[in-house]
Design a protein around this motif. Structure first.
Motif, mmCIF file in Angstrom:
data_model
loop_
_atom_site.group_PDB
_atom_site.id
_atom_site.type_symbol
_atom_site.label_atom_id
_atom_site.label_comp_id
_atom_site.label_asym_id
_atom_site.label_seq_id
_atom_site.Cartn_x
_atom_site.Cartn_y
_atom_site.Cartn_z
ATOM 1 N N UNK A 194 -0.486 6.022 1.776
ATOM 2 C CA UNK A 194 -1.324 5.114 1.535
ATOM 3 C C UNK A 194 -2.085 4.786 2.947
ATOM 4 N N UNK A 195 -1.164 4.636 3.956
ATOM 5 C CA UNK A 195 -1.794 4.400 5.234
ATOM 6 C C UNK A 195 -2.946 5.156 5.462
ATOM 7 N N UNK A 247 -10.452 -5.540 13.332
ATOM 8 C CA UNK A 247 -9.503 -6.458 12.989
ATOM 9 C C UNK A 247 -8.783 -5.663 11.830
ATOM 10 N N UNK A 248 -9.450 -4.994 10.937
ATOM 11 C CA UNK A 248 -8.691 -4.185 10.042
ATOM 12 C C UNK A 248 -7.681 -3.216 10.649
ATOM 13 N N UNK A 249 -8.423 -2.230 11.438
ATOM 14 C CA UNK A 249 -7.588 -1.362 12.071
ATOM 15 C C UNK A 249 -6.246 -1.874 12.904
ATOM 16 N N UNK A 258 1.098 -2.761 10.160
ATOM 17 C CA UNK A 258 1.818 -2.236 8.973
ATOM 18 C C UNK A 258 2.385 -0.934 9.443
ATOM 19 N N UNK A 259 1.923 -0.046 10.296
ATOM 20 C CA UNK A 259 2.336 1.131 10.708
ATOM 21 C C UNK A 259 3.852 0.896 11.670
ATOM 22 N N UNK A 260 3.644 -0.310 12.557
ATOM 23 C CA UNK A 260 4.803 -1.059 13.359
ATOM 24 C C UNK A 260 5.850 -1.236 12.640
ATOM 25 N N UNK A 261 5.548 -1.817 11.315
ATOM 26 C CA UNK A 261 6.751 -2.343 10.251
ATOM 27 C C UNK A 261 7.523 -1.052 9.793
ATOM 28 N N UNK A 262 6.605 0.064 9.573
ATOM 29 C CA UNK A 262 6.985 1.329 8.894
ATOM 30 C C UNK A 262 7.987 1.963 10.059
ATOM 31 N N UNK A 307 7.102 -3.444 3.369
ATOM 32 C CA UNK A 307 6.042 -2.697 3.824
ATOM 33 C C UNK A 307 4.810 -2.601 2.980
ATOM 34 N N UNK A 308 5.073 -2.258 1.640
ATOM 35 C CA UNK A 308 4.136 -1.974 0.419
ATOM 36 C C UNK A 308 3.660 -3.442 0.097
#
Length: 107
Positions: free
Chosen positions: A32-33, A56-58, A64-68, A85-86
């Motif tokens: 999904x990422x 801004x979106x990146x 989210x990647x840091x959370x994962x 995360x989802x």
């Protein structure tokens, strides 16, 4: 113009490094990422996203990647972590859609 390209390449490199270190414990999240990053790139190429919107979106995708990465650090992603995360991915997906379909375009 060269500064914009350099910044874009730097952001791309930031996304590439964690992608190399991703584990197979979260293939659904990883896929999904990748899809969401592809949507941002496509929006930049088509002109649906300007540089500021894309940046801004990146930044949101990096969060989210840091959370994962944090969830995977101990070797096991709990159902609670995965749900969190989802949910963050859902929020990012809505932001990508909103920015790609607003009246602003790249100049």
């Amino acid at each position: 113009m060269n500064l914009v390209k350099i910044v874009t390449l730097a952001v791309a490199a930031v996304f590439a490094l964690p992608a190399l270190a991703q584990t197979q414990s979260t293939p659904r999240i990883d896929q999904r990422q990748a899809n969401q990053e592809r949507r941002i790139e496509q929006g930049e190429k088509s002109g649906a996203l300007n540089q500021k919107e894309a940046a801004r979106l990146e930044k949101g995708q990096a969060h989210v990647q840091k959370m994962e990465n944090k969830a995977v650090a101990d070797g096991k992603v709990t159902p609670k972590e995965q749900a969190r995360i989802e949910k963050a991915q859902d929020k990012q997906s809505r932001k990508i859609h909103k920015e790609k379909h607003d009246k602003q375009t790249a100049k």
